[in-house]
Scaffold this motif. Structure first.
Motif, PDB file in Angstrom:
ATOM      1  N   TYR A 209       0.829  -1.208   0.000  1.00 60.93           N
ATOM      2  CA  TYR A 209       0.000   0.000   0.000  1.00 60.93           C
ATOM      3  C   TYR A 209       0.866   1.262   0.000  1.00 60.93           C
ATOM      4  CZ  TYR A 209      -2.316   3.956   2.181  1.00 60.93           C
ATOM      5  OH  TYR A 209      -2.747   5.225   2.469  1.00 60.93           O
ATOM      6  N   HIS A 210       1.852   1.314   0.884  1.00 57.87           N
ATOM      7  CA  HIS A 210       2.690   2.518   0.965  1.00 57.87           C
ATOM      8  C   HIS A 210       3.562   2.681  -0.280  1.00 57.87           C
ATOM      9  CE1 HIS A 210       1.560   2.333   5.265  1.00 57.87           C
ATOM     10  NE2 HIS A 210       1.678   3.645   5.192  1.00 57.87           N
ATOM     11  N   LEU A 211       3.957   1.585  -0.903  1.00 57.44           N
ATOM     12  CA  LEU A 211       4.698   1.677  -2.163  1.00 57.44           C
ATOM     13  C   LEU A 211       3.812   2.258  -3.263  1.00 57.44           C
ATOM     14  CD1 LEU A 211       6.744  -1.658  -2.195  1.00 57.44           C
ATOM     15  CD2 LEU A 211       7.673   0.667  -2.080  1.00 57.44           C
ATOM     16  N   LEU A 212       2.538   1.881  -3.279  1.00 59.49           N
ATOM     17  CA  LEU A 212       1.609   2.430  -4.265  1.00 59.49           C
ATOM     18  C   LEU A 212       1.398   3.928  -4.040  1.00 59.49           C
ATOM     19  CD1 LEU A 212      -1.070  -0.397  -4.553  1.00 59.49           C
ATOM     20  CD2 LEU A 212       0.622   0.266  -6.262  1.00 59.49           C
ATOM     21  N   VAL A 213       1.357   4.346  -2.771  1.00 58.22           N
ATOM     22  CA  VAL A 213       1.259   5.775  -2.473  1.00 58.22           C
ATOM     23  C   VAL A 213       2.505   6.496  -2.984  1.00 58.22           C
ATOM     24  CG1 VAL A 213       1.150   7.512  -0.636  1.00 58.22           C
ATOM     25  CG2 VAL A 213      -0.250   5.436  -0.486  1.00 58.22           C
ATOM     26  N   LEU A 214       3.667   5.889  -2.778  1.00 50.12           N
ATOM     27  CA  LEU A 214       4.920   6.491  -3.251  1.00 50.12           C
ATOM     28  C   LEU A 214       4.925   6.607  -4.774  1.00 50.12           C
ATOM     29  CD1 LEU A 214       7.817   7.491  -2.804  1.00 50.12           C
ATOM     30  CD2 LEU A 214       8.555   5.092  -2.825  1.00 50.12           C
ATOM     31  N   LEU A 215       4.483   5.553  -5.465  1.00 47.56           N
ATOM     32  CA  LEU A 215       4.432   5.598  -6.929  1.00 47.56           C
ATOM     33  C   LEU A 215       3.504   6.705  -7.409  1.00 47.56           C
ATOM     34  CD1 LEU A 215       4.332   1.798  -7.878  1.00 47.56           C
ATOM     35  CD2 LEU A 215       6.281   3.359  -7.991  1.00 47.56           C
ATOM     36  N   GLN A 216       2.373   6.875  -6.723  1.00 51.05           N
ATOM     37  CA  GLN A 216       1.449   7.938  -7.109  1.00 51.05           C
ATOM     38  C   GLN A 216       2.072   9.305  -6.880  1.00 51.05           C
ATOM     39  OE1 GLN A 216      -1.389   7.865  -8.702  1.00 51.05           O
ATOM     40  NE2 GLN A 216      -1.606  10.088  -8.595  1.00 51.05           N
ATOM     41  N   GLU A 217       2.770   9.466  -5.763  1.00 53.97           N
ATOM     42  CA  GLU A 217       3.422  10.748  -5.483  1.00 53.97           C
ATOM     43  C   GLU A 217       4.461  11.078  -6.543  1.00 53.97           C
ATOM     44  OE1 GLU A 217       5.840  13.876  -4.009  1.00 53.97           O
ATOM     45  OE2 GLU A 217       6.536  11.863  -4.544  1.00 53.97           O
ATOM     46  N   ARG A 218       5.142  10.031  -7.045  1.00 54.61           N
ATOM     47  CA  ARG A 218       6.162  10.230  -8.066  1.00 54.61           C
ATOM     48  C   ARG A 218       5.590  10.177  -9.485  1.00 54.61           C
ATOM     49  NH1 ARG A 218       8.916  13.081  -7.558  1.00 54.61           N
ATOM     50  NH2 ARG A 218      10.381  12.309  -9.130  1.00 54.61           N
ATOM     51  N   LYS A 219       4.273   9.936  -9.611  1.00 58.06           N
ATOM     52  CA  LYS A 219       3.581   9.851 -10.913  1.00 58.06           C
ATOM     53  C   LYS A 219       4.204   8.758 -11.789  1.00 58.06           C
ATOM     54  CE  LYS A 219       0.844  13.083  -9.673  1.00 58.06           C
ATOM     55  NZ  LYS A 219       1.331  13.144  -8.291  1.00 58.06           N
ATOM     56  N   LEU A 220       4.514   7.642 -11.142  1.00 60.62           N
ATOM     57  CA  LEU A 220       5.046   6.473 -11.837  1.00 60.62           C
ATOM     58  C   LEU A 220       3.973   5.387 -11.830  1.00 60.62           C
ATOM     59  CD1 LEU A 220       7.391   4.968 -13.197  1.00 60.62           C
ATOM     60  CD2 LEU A 220       8.196   4.322 -10.914  1.00 60.62           C
ATOM     61  N   PRO A 221       3.306   5.125 -12.965  1.00 58.17           N
ATOM     62  CA  PRO A 221       2.218   4.143 -12.987  1.00 58.17           C
ATOM     63  C   PRO A 221       2.709   2.741 -12.627  1.00 58.17           C
ATOM     64  CG  PRO A 221       2.188   5.501 -14.969  1.00 58.17           C
ATOM     65  CD  PRO A 221       3.492   5.772 -14.270  1.00 58.17           C
ATOM     66  N   LEU A 222       1.881   2.007 -11.918  1.00 55.56           N
ATOM     67  CA  LEU A 222       2.189   0.625 -11.588  1.00 55.56           C
ATOM     68  C   LEU A 222       2.427  -0.189 -12.851  1.00 55.56           C
ATOM     69  CD1 LEU A 222       2.386  -1.693  -9.514  1.00 55.56           C
ATOM     70  CD2 LEU A 222      -0.107  -1.918  -9.676  1.00 55.56           C
ATOM     71  N   ASP A 223       1.746   0.169 -13.925  1.00 53.74           N
ATOM     72  CA  ASP A 223       1.907  -0.541 -15.186  1.00 53.74           C
ATOM     73  C   ASP A 223       3.353  -0.530 -15.663  1.00 53.74           C
ATOM     74  OD1 ASP A 223       0.652  -1.959 -17.435  1.00 53.74           O
ATOM     75  OD2 ASP A 223       1.244  -0.212 -18.606  1.00 53.74           O
ATOM     76  N   GLU A 224       4.073   0.561 -15.405  1.00 48.71           N
ATOM     77  CA  GLU A 224       5.473   0.629 -15.825  1.00 48.71           C
ATOM     78  C   GLU A 224       6.341  -0.330 -15.005  1.00 48.71           C
ATOM     79  OE1 GLU A 224       7.269   4.415 -16.336  1.00 48.71           O
ATOM     80  OE2 GLU A 224       5.485   5.330 -17.251  1.00 48.71           O
ATOM     81  N   ILE A 225       5.981  -0.532 -13.749  1.00 50.42           N
ATOM     82  CA  ILE A 225       6.692  -1.507 -12.918  1.00 50.42           C
ATOM     83  C   ILE A 225       6.438  -2.912 -13.456  1.00 50.42           C
ATOM     84  CG2 ILE A 225       7.015  -2.392 -10.588  1.00 50.42           C
ATOM     85  CD1 ILE A 225       7.750   0.586 -10.958  1.00 50.42           C
ATOM     86  N   LEU A 226       5.181  -3.195 -13.810  1.00 45.49           N
ATOM     87  CA  LEU A 226       4.842  -4.511 -14.348  1.00 45.49           C
ATOM     88  C   LEU A 226       5.540  -4.755 -15.685  1.00 45.49           C
ATOM     89  CD1 LEU A 226       1.018  -4.589 -13.516  1.00 45.49           C
ATOM     90  CD2 LEU A 226       2.914  -5.598 -12.227  1.00 45.49           C
ATOM     91  N   GLU A 227       5.638  -3.704 -16.498  1.00 48.66           N
ATOM     92  CA  GLU A 227       6.335  -3.834 -17.781  1.00 48.66           C
ATOM     93  C   GLU A 227       7.819  -4.129 -17.566  1.00 48.66           C
ATOM     94  OE1 GLU A 227       5.579  -0.306 -19.999  1.00 48.66           O
ATOM     95  OE2 GLU A 227       3.539  -0.890 -20.552  1.00 48.66           O
ATOM     96  N   GLU A 228       8.407  -3.486 -16.572  1.00 47.22           N
ATOM     97  CA  GLU A 228       9.822  -3.727 -16.265  1.00 47.22           C
ATOM     98  C   GLU A 228      10.026  -5.165 -15.796  1.00 47.22           C
ATOM     99  OE1 GLU A 228      13.861  -3.417 -15.661  1.00 47.22           O
ATOM    100  OE2 GLU A 228      12.504  -2.088 -16.780  1.00 47.22           O
ATOM    101  N   LEU A 229       9.120  -5.653 -14.945  1.00 51.77           N
ATOM    102  CA  LEU A 229       9.215  -7.036 -14.485  1.00 51.77           C
ATOM    103  C   LEU A 229       9.053  -8.009 -15.654  1.00 51.77           C
ATOM    104  CD1 LEU A 229       7.119  -6.813 -11.193  1.00 51.77           C
ATOM    105  CD2 LEU A 229       9.589  -7.137 -11.373  1.00 51.77           C
ATOM    106  N   SER A 230       8.134  -7.684 -16.551  1.00 53.69           N
ATOM    107  CA  SER A 230       7.921  -8.534 -17.725  1.00 53.69           C
ATOM    108  C   SER A 230       9.152  -8.552 -18.617  1.00 53.69           C
ATOM    109  CB  SER A 230       6.702  -8.037 -18.514  1.00 53.69           C
ATOM    110  OG  SER A 230       6.494  -8.817 -19.674  1.00 53.69           O
TER     111      SER A 230
END
Length: 239
Positions: A209-230
């Protein structure tokens, strides 16, 4: 950027020039939610609507029935902010990933693809308990909560409802968010060291949850994290 990605990376002008428009000068465009990966709608673009989409950062299409450009959400307010545009191996279809501001469908449904044709024998997968379950339902539901949580966090940042913990974090700023990420990471480590899975489940949930808040604060979509993992998963091993 990896060497593999450098080889296929093109400038915007080069990418657009390689598109194969159909005989009517149009291109099919599949619109997908960048956070949940749900397919939202299907429409057509012509060169001008594609250029407007690239320039404005929101989706524009060509209406075949009205023979005119249309800005998605221009009237309803249900706009779609573009996070990426890909085209397929034949260069004749676009995949547009967006962050929607409202329902994609004129009926009010989130996706235009809300009606389903039942299958006689849908594919199944085995869940963690060893039971056969519908593969489509298992896949769509497994990580859906992450996309929903990301959406709610984004709304909290904009609306700042009084008394909400997420509002408190955004009001305090990135330093407070980082402190909480560190605290939850430490508590996750302690729970794992103590071999307490019940506690570990709670702490990992808090950390995510707190990581998702951090990503939102940095305007980094979760989708980009998933793409990097892929991309890491698909990258050839060197050992």
């Amino acid at each position: 950027m990896s060497e593999d990605k450098k080889d296929i990376a093109l400038s915007q002008q080069e990418a657009v020039s390689g598109i194969r428009w159909n005989e009517s000068g149009l291109l099919p465009a599949v619109i997908q939610d960048a956070r949940t990966l749900e397919v939202l709608m299907f429409a057509y673009m012509n060169p001008e609507s594609l250029q407007r989409s690239l320039t404005s950062g929101q989706t524009w299409f060509w209406s075949r029935s009205r023979s005119e450009l249309w800005h998605k959400g221009g009237t309803s307010g249900n706009t779609q902010a573009i996070t990426s545009i890909h085209y397929d191996c034949d260069s004749d279809t676009l995949l547009v990933k967006v962050v929607p501001e409202g329902p994609a469908c004129h009926t009010g449904e989130n996706s235009c693809f809300f009606r389903e044709i039942p299958l006689d024998s849908p594919a199944t997968v085995t869940d963690t308990a060893g039971n056969a379950v519908n593969a489509a339902e298992a896949e769509s539901g497994r990580f859906a909560v992450l996309g929903e949580l990301e959406r709610v966090i984004a709304e909290r940042e904009v609306n700042r409802p009084e008394g909400a913990y997420t509002t408190y974090l955004f009001d305090k700023g990135v330093d407070k968010i980082l402190k909480k990420v560190g605290e939850e990471a430490s508590e996750t480590i302690i729970a794992a060291k103590n071999k307490d899975n019940a506690e570990l489940r709670l702490e990992v949930s808090d950390l995510i949850y707190h990581l998702l808040v951090l990503l939102q604060e940095r305007k980094l979509p979760l989708d980009e994290i998933l793409e990097e993992l892929s991309a890491r998963h698909e990258r050839p091993r060197r050992d």
